[in-house]
Every structure is written in structure tokens, then in C-alpha cells.
Design an enzyme around this catalytic site. Structure first.
Site, PDB file in Angstrom:
ATOM      1  N   ASP A 406       0.800  -1.031   0.067  1.00 29.65           N
ATOM      2  CA  ASP A 406      -0.135   0.069   0.049  1.00 29.65           C
ATOM      3  C   ASP A 406       0.886   1.119  -0.163  1.00 29.65           C
ATOM      4  O   ASP A 406       1.963   1.143   0.294  1.00 29.65           O
ATOM      5  CB  ASP A 406      -0.853  -0.164   1.276  1.00 29.65           C
ATOM      6  CG  ASP A 406      -1.929   0.979   1.457  1.00 29.65           C
ATOM      7  OD1 ASP A 406      -2.285   1.648   0.316  1.00 29.65           O
ATOM      8  OD2 ASP A 406      -2.228   1.400   2.370  1.00 29.65           O
ATOM      9  N   GLU A 409       2.690   4.936  -3.982  1.00 31.35           N
ATOM     10  CA  GLU A 409       2.385   5.849  -5.350  1.00 31.35           C
ATOM     11  C   GLU A 409       4.132   6.504  -5.272  1.00 31.35           C
ATOM     12  O   GLU A 409       4.257   6.940  -6.348  1.00 31.35           O
ATOM     13  CB  GLU A 409       1.473   6.687  -5.169  1.00 31.35           C
ATOM     14  CG  GLU A 409       0.172   6.118  -5.194  1.00 31.35           C
ATOM     15  CD  GLU A 409      -0.381   5.232  -3.978  1.00 31.35           C
ATOM     16  OE1 GLU A 409       0.124   5.567  -2.970  1.00 31.35           O
ATOM     17  OE2 GLU A 409      -0.914   4.270  -4.133  1.00 31.35           O
ATOM     18  N   ASP A 483      -8.930   3.458  -2.457  1.00 33.85           N
ATOM     19  CA  ASP A 483     -10.072   3.962  -1.440  1.00 33.85           C
ATOM     20  C   ASP A 483     -11.287   4.411  -2.008  1.00 33.85           C
ATOM     21  O   ASP A 483     -11.621   5.338  -2.195  1.00 33.85           O
ATOM     22  CB  ASP A 483      -9.356   4.957  -0.466  1.00 33.85           C
ATOM     23  CG  ASP A 483      -8.216   4.600   0.472  1.00 33.85           C
ATOM     24  OD1 ASP A 483      -8.195   3.110   0.280  1.00 33.85           O
ATOM     25  OD2 ASP A 483      -7.539   5.268   0.906  1.00 33.85           O
TER      26      ASP A 483
END
Ligand code: MIG
Length: 794
Positions: A406, A409, A483
Site C-alpha cells: 500500500d 505511489e 479507497d
């Protein structure tokens, strides 16, 4: 009529005040290695053929073409030999392969692609190729009437016609909506489909920010913000062909372990060992199948990666063993941020061996994430990837076989939401700024994880789930769409997103079932689980502070219906595994928009509220509250209602009944697929039944041990079944095409069911045992392994 002076290197202004420069006229042609170099007034354009239908164009604002391939391009694609006939005339250069003609006009540079019949496929616009005073490069192409698909994980419609797509991996918690263009993944690849059905595509290989402007009626533009334009052109001519070619270039998904195809249960977070045990017991006690439980950030000690919380999870190995005995795998989250803490060994080692991202001056980059101030590994360096991979050894030894990446990015808690673009990445000896490599960060993290785990798992297949990625991510990880929220709109939006990911080389994708943020509700969770059961990645996940959404959370009748659809996931698992195997060998997605299978049907150009599971099972989910009926479009062919057996001729809409316990499903006549009985997890033995929907068709069922890489050495089985209708007779034939693994079925009869048929007059075939159920109109057959043909007479 505009002459070429319109784009002579004279600069011209456009409305937003940007000055454009073009590459100018072509002055000569050189050949260097297997690439052609078009020497232009203001730049060199490299032209390289990778196959007869695939070539690369690389703009270099330097004296020589810079032809180094991007890191995600497969070696086999870079070394292949292609015969190219190159000729020159006064006006142009002409390149010809067995499938394509590429014509480069000299005054000024303008590239056009034709098929061998001389039909124009694609051409540069007058503005052509060049760069701007803002330093980005661009290329504009003629296009009229094209539909656009692909672009990976994007909000909005299936068909991206008329839109702008921007690529910059971004952590977006604000509600995803069609206006938000930059999400966690960037796949700068798309299909362009002409009105006559011809398909070509572009892959812009640039991991910095890129932009695709598809707004104009008769043209589109590709643009980079950093680095020089480097694009691949593919000629289909079909969408399927294009996915195959794109994945030939950037790689295909390795076959995942079978358990990763089961049902996954997650929550931010199951916070203690006790809570996890209770969760596992609930599944088994209620007999709701489940293979995987997730551990979100609370399992760590103050969010230090590769640690366990001393009191919440005091004996991880013991816990994992018990869960494993009960058929559960556990997938813990691993974020990239390493807590700045002088007493923390990972931080110490990262510094000592120079693994963290730094500025060119040598200062460490520190960003704020969950653990507070944190350093970030420089995954662009092979040495650092190796180190990171090795750090998973403790988790693997404790029994972990899957990792959830997670925040890669990377997401940073600051204004820009990510790392400073001026950070200098080592990039295996070719240093570049973060701005130039941003979209590769998450992919490299998952690559490090997959490869490290694979080395440590003694021949077992690892599972990696990632939030961020770039073209090629399919080689390392499954992708979830981040999300989302517990809104009906988000359930609806997840479909074009996942379908376009499939068209972009990522077959293993899914959204958080039930919705991540906000309170879900009974009906939404029920409907979302129904469709989730037929999507490649099937995980229920929800955020801290919102209502619980485990399958039983809302009582009856919801719990019973949710359970039933999770069971159906397992009933379809043998077929799903076959589809995954197909995806791993051809690149074709597991779930498909109708346009992929019916490209000439004008009703499906932008249809995404229904999709195909494989090629011939049509899923028409309910995406709004209180809908107990829905319109379903059936493409050409005969379609059989999975629930009622009613048969419909396609090419039209039907109204399907869809009470809460029913999600409309249709199976095309002639379909054969492998199904199984309900099991509680993939470790349980499953009996295979072949399901036949009367008609003409064939199927090859793939199976292997589901766990190791032995299938690469031939340890797999292929069983083919075909059916053919002739008058009143149905001819069924099966064969073992390949026998390489002991499934436990050897010696057992082959079981088949022919659905929704009349009671047969006769069933022929040596020792075939047949029974007919009048109520369900099902003919069950049990065929000895030495009998390969059955004839059913109705
Ligand atoms: O800033 O780990 O998308 O699935 O539960 C939030 C906590 C960080 C974002 C992920 C979500 C996960 C959550 N994470």
C-alpha cells in the site's frame, strides 16, 4: 489548403500561451543496430520494428537516437528479428513488413501507417511531433470516429472517447469520481477502434507524467512532461490481438496460487490476535468459504515495517500455524516508509548500505507517513530491491505467502501527496529525478516483493497485491482500486475500471467489496458481493471508524445471500482458474467488456454495467438500490438464463428478474465449463463437474497443483470437452490432452451435467450412468475414463 509552411519549425502559439516546436523536415536516414534513424532538422527520430505489426518511435533531442528500452519491456520483444524493406523516394521513406507499411513524409516529418491493402490506419496530424517551451514532448494523430479503451485504472466510462487522461500515480482518498483522472496506477496504453472495427493502439513508455488528450473530434494527442516521447504502435486488427501484443511487449501475469482466487476478508484493521482468531472461527462456524485474512497497519509495532506488535500479536508464528491448519492464509500490509528511528534495524541498515532515496546533494529524503518521519527505499536500484526482498524472510518463515503493498505511489502526507520530484533516484546507474520516474516507484516495490518472496518460498507461488503500478505491473502483483466508498455509484464505477484494467494487461484486479470508506448497508453489501464473486480479485475490505461489513454483519436474509454468492465463487473456481491460466498465457482478461467479444455490435461500444466472465458467461449485476428487475443486453447467439433455464435469442434486450437473492447471469448455448462443489477453502478437495449448455462448443479445462511452479515443467492437466448438436442428438466428446499431475481424479469417472434439457430418449456410451432430474431439467452423466464419446438422443 495548408502547405507545409504551416508547421515549418517556425514556432507557433496556441491559445494557452505554449510555444510548439516540431521535429522539422527529414534530411536523411541512417541505420543503427536494428533501428532506423530519421535525421530531422531539429531532432532525431528512431524507428524500430519489433514485430511485423509493432514498431517503436523514439524522439531524441540529441544528435543520435537514444534507443535504450524502458525497464518493463520484455527482452524477447527487444531481440526479435523483423524483415523490413526500406526504400526512399523524393518525398518520403517507405518501410514495409509482412503486415504493415510505414510511410514517413520528408517535408515535413509526418508518419503514416497503412495495412498491406493500402488502407490508412493512422497518421500524424499537421502539428505532428515535437515539443514545447515547457519542455514536454508531444505527438498528434489523426483520428475520426475512434472509440478508446484501456488506460488502466481510470474513473469514468469504459469508452474514453472525448476525455483527457493524465498519468501520475496519486493516493486519492477524496471520493473517486469521473473528474478525478489521476489515481494510483498509470498504464499509458490504449486501444483505438475505428468505426469499421479495425483496432490499433499506442503505448507511451514514459514513467513521468503523461497526458492523452482525446477531446478533439478528428485527432488525439500524446504528451510527456519529462523525457522524450517513446511510443509503441500496435496494429490489431482486433482488440484481443492488441491485448496479446501489448502483453507480449510488457509481460503477462504469472499464474497466481489458487488460494488467491478464493474469497478474501479484510478490515482496517483486525487489530489483535484474538480478533483474528474470532474472525476465522466465525467463517468456519457459519460455513462461509474464505481463503485469506488481511492484516492492516495495526499488526506492526508503531508502523515499523517487518515488525509485529508485541502485545497485539505476541506469537505470530503460532497464530499463522493455527490459521493455516484451518485453511487460511494471512496477507499482511507492507508500506514503503521506513520509520526514522536510530534504534530500528531496518532504518539502520538502509542508511548503512545506502538504500534510501536522497537528493543529488546527498541529503536523505524524509517524508511523513504512518510511522511519522520516514525514509523511503530507492526501489529504482536493483541492489535496493534485492535488499527489500530479502527483508521479507521473517514473514515468510512465520508462514506468510502473500504481501499487500500500500502507499507505494508513494503517498506522503504533504501538499503534493507524494515524494519531492527533485529527489534523485539511482536507477541502476542512470540517475533520474523522481519526477521522471514517479510512476515506476510502486511497480518496483512490488517487483522487489514478488521476486524476494519467490526466492524464499521454496518453489511456491507468492501473491502480491499492490495499490500503485505502471505498465508491466501484471508481472508482479494483483491490483485493487484503492479507497473507494460505500456508494452505489462506486460499485457501478468499479466495473469500467476493472474492465479497462483487463484491456490494459492487468487481468487480476478488483475493488473493495462493500466499499472502503463510509458506512455500507445491507443491500449494498449484498449486491456488491454478488458481482465481486465474478470479478478476478474478490476482497471485502472496509475502513476504520465505519460499520463492520463481514458477511454476517447485517443479519438475515442478507447473510444467507452473501454466503450463497461466496459459495458460488467456489463453484465457479475450476473455470476461473482456467481463465486465469488463459490470461497468463495470452494476456486476455478474465472478465471482459462485451466489446471485446462482440466488436462489431454497435450496442456495446460503451457498455459496462454488464460484462463477460470469460467469453460466454454474461454477468448483469444490480448496481442500484431497490432494483428487482433490470434490462440486460444479450449479444448475438442463444443465451440461457442461469437461474431459470429460459432461452433467449440475442441481439436484443431482455428484462431480467433480480430479487435480492438473484443476480442475473446468462450462459451462451454451446458453453462447457468446469465447476466444482462448495468447499470452505481451496485446500479442500474439490470434485469437478463439467457443465454443458446444449449447443455447439468446446472447452479446455486447465488444472495443476495450484501452489508451485511445477506446472512450468509440465505438471498440469488439460482436459478437453466438446459438444455438437445434430438433429435430435447431442454428441459429447472428451479427451485428456495432457496428463502431468495427479489430481486425485484419476480413475474416477468424468462427471457432466447438461442443463435445462428435456428428458433424453436414450443415452449411449459404454457404461455411462445417467440420471435425469425433472424438476431442474438436468441430465447428469458419469462417464468412465476409458469412454470418450457419449451420444444423447432427445
Ligand atoms: O492512508 O492501511 O488504500 O486499503 O486500509 C490509508 C490503511 C492507508 C490505504 C489503503 C487502505 C488501507 C489503509 N491505507
Amino acid at each position: 489548403m495548408q502547405g507545409s509552411e504551416a508547421i515549418k519549425p517556425e514556432n507557433y502559439e496556441v491559445k494557452d500561451g505554449v510555444t510548439y516546436f516540431s521535429v522539422g523536415e527529414v534530411l536523411g536516414l541512417d541505420k543503427s543496430g536494428n533501428a532506423f534513424e530519421l535525421l530531422c532538422e531539429n531532432a532525431v527520430v528512431g524507428l524500430q520494428f519489433l514485430t511485423d505489426k509493432l514498431f517503436r518511435v523514439k524522439l531524441s533531442r540529441q544528435a543520435k537516437a537514444q534507443m535504450t528500452f524502458g525497464p518493463m519491456i520484455e527482452t524477447h520483444a527487444t531481440v526479435a528479428k523483423v524483415d523490413v524493406l526500406a526504400e526512399e523516394s523524393a518525398e518520403s521513406y517507405h518501410f514495409e513488413t509482412a503486415e504493415l507499411v510505414v510511410e514517413v513524409q520528408k517535408q515535413p516529418y509526418r508518419l503514416s501507417v497503412y495495412d498491406k491493402q493500402g488502407t490508412l490506419i493512422s497518421a500524424d496530424t499537421l502539428r505532428g511531433m515535437g515539443w514545447t517551451d515547457k519542455n514536454g514532448t508531444f505527438c498528434s494523430k489523426d483520428a475520426a470516429g475512434e472509440d478508446f479503451y484501456g488506460f488502466g485504472e481510470k474513473t469514468g466510462d469504459l469508452n474514453k472517447k472525448g476525455s483527457v487522461q493524465s498519468m501520475w500515480n496519486t493516493d486519492v482518498y477524496a471520493p473517486h469520481n469521473p473528474e478525478i483522472n489521476e489515481l494510483y496506477e498509470s498504464i499509458p496504453f490504449f486501444h483505438a477502434k475505428k468505426p469499421d472495427g479495425t483496432v490499433y493502439g499506442f503505448f507511451l513508455d514514459n514513467p513521468g507524467k503523461t497526458r492523452f488528450d482525446l477531446q478533439a473530434k478528428d485527432s488525439f494527442r500524446l504528451a510527456t512532461e519529462t523525457g522524450d516521447l517513446d511510443y509503441y504502435f500496435f496494429y490489431g486488427p482486433t482488440l484481443k490481438d492488441l491485448v496479446a501484443q501489448y502483453t507480449y511487449l510488457t509481460g503477462r501475469m504469472p499464474l497466481p496460487p489458487k488460494w488467491a482466487l478464493g474469497y478474501h476478508q479484510s478490515r482496517y484493521s483486525y487489530e489483535t490476535e484474538g480478533e483474528v482468531r474470532e474472525l476465522a472461527n466465525n467463517f468456519r462456524n457459519m460455513q462461509i468459504p474464505c481463503d485469506v485474512i488481511y492484516l492492516d497497519i495495526h499488526y506492526m509495532d508503531e508502523y515499523r515495517v517487518f515488525t509485529w506488535h508485541p502485545t497485539r500479536f505476541p506469537q505470530p508464528k503460532h497464530l499463522l500455524e493455527d490459521l493455516r491448519d484451518d485453511g487460511f492464509r494471512v496477507v499482511p500490509i507492507v508500506d514503503p516508509g521506513v520509520k526514522k528511528d536510530p534504534k530500528y534495524p531496518i532504518y539502520q541498515q538502509g542508511l548503512a548500505f545506502d538504500h534510501f532515496c536522497k537528493y543529488i546533494e546527498g541529503d536523505l529524503y524524509i517524508g511523513k507517513v504512518w510511522p511519522g518521519e520516514s525514509a523511503l527505499p530507492d526501489f529504482t536500484d536493483g541492489r535496493t530491491r534485492q535488499w527489500w526482498g530479502e527483508k521479507h524472510v521473517g514473514l515468510v518463515e512465520a508462514g506468510i505467502e502473500g504481501i499487500w503493498n500500500d502507499m507505494n505511489e508513494p503517498a506522503i502526507f504533504n501538499e503534493t501527496k507524494t515524494m519531492d520530484v527533485n529527489v534523485m533516484h539511482r536507477n541502476d546507474g542512470d540517475p533520474k529525478t523522481h519526477g521522471e520516474l514517479h510512476n515506476l516507484y510502486g511497480l518496483y516495490m512490488s517487483m522487489a516483493t514478488y521476486e524476494g518472496m519467490k526466492e524464499q518460498m521454496g518453489g511456491k507461488r507468492p501473491f502480491v497485491l499492490t495499490r500503485a503500478g505502471y505498465a508491466g505491473i501484471q508481472k508482479y502483483a494483483a491490483v485493487w482500486t484503492g479507497d473507494n466508498r460505500s456508494f452505489w455509484e462506486h460499485l457501478e464505477m468499479s466495473l469500467p475500471m476493472i474492465l479497462n484494467m483487463g484491456l490494459s494487461g492487468i487481468p487480476f484486479a478488483g475493488a473493495d467489496v462493500g466499499g472502503f470508506a463510509f458506512d455500507t448497508n445491507a443491500e449494498l453489501l449484498t449486491r456488491w458481493t454478488q458481482v465481486g464473486a465474478f470479478l478476478p480479485y474478490f476482497r471485502n475490505h472496509s475502513a476504520i471508524g465505519f460499520v463492520r461489513q463481514e458477511p454476517w454483519s447485517f443479519g438475515e436474509p442478507y447473510g444467507r445471500i452473501i454466503k450463497r454468492y461466496i459459495e458460488m465463487r467456489y463453484e465457479f473456481l475450476p473455470h476461473l482458474y482456467t481463465l486465469f491460466h488463459e490470461a497468463s498465457t495470452t494476456g486476455l482478461p478474465v472478465v471482459r467488456p462485451l466489446v471485446l467479444e462482440y466488436p462489431l455490435d454497435s450496442n456495446v461500444r460503451n457498455l459496462s454495467d454488464q460484462f463477460l466472465f470469460g467469453s460466454n458467461i454474461l454477468v448483469a449485476p444490480i448496481l442500484r438500490p431497490d432494483q428487482t428487475m433490470r434490462a440486460v443486453y444479450l449479444p448475438e447467439g442463444t443465451w440461457i438464463d442461469f437461474h431459470t433455464g429460459e432461452s433467449h435469442e440475442g441481439g436484443r434486450h431482455v428484462l431480467a428478474e433480480a430479487q435480492l437473492e438473484r443476480m442475473p447471469l446468462y450462459v451462451k448455448a454451446g458453453t462447457v465449463y468446469a465447476g466444482g462443489n462448495v468447499i470452505q477453502h481451496t485446500g479442500e478437495k474439490q470434485e469437478i463437474t463439467y457443465h454443458l449448455y446444449k449447443g455447439n462448443g468446446s472447452y479446455v479445462h486447465y488444472d495443476d497443483n495450484g501452489e508451485t511452479f511445477d506446472y512450468q515443467q509440465g505438471q498440469f492437466n488439460l482436459l478437453s470437452i466438446s459438444q455438437r448438436v445434430d438433429g435430435e442428438k447431442l454428441y459429447i466428446h472428451w479427451d485428456l490432452e495432457h496428463q502431468g499431475f495427479e489430481s486425485g481424479a484419476s480413475g474416477q469417472p468424468i462427471r457432466m451435467q447438461v442443463h435445462f434439457v428435456e428428458e433424453p430418449k436414450r443415452v449411449e456410451g459404454d457404461g455411462v450412468v445417467s440420471t435425469y432430474d425433472r424438476e431442474t431439467r438436468t441430465l447428469s452423466l458419469s462417464v468412465g475414463r476409458n469412454v470418450h464419446d457419449v451420444v444423447v438422443e432427445f
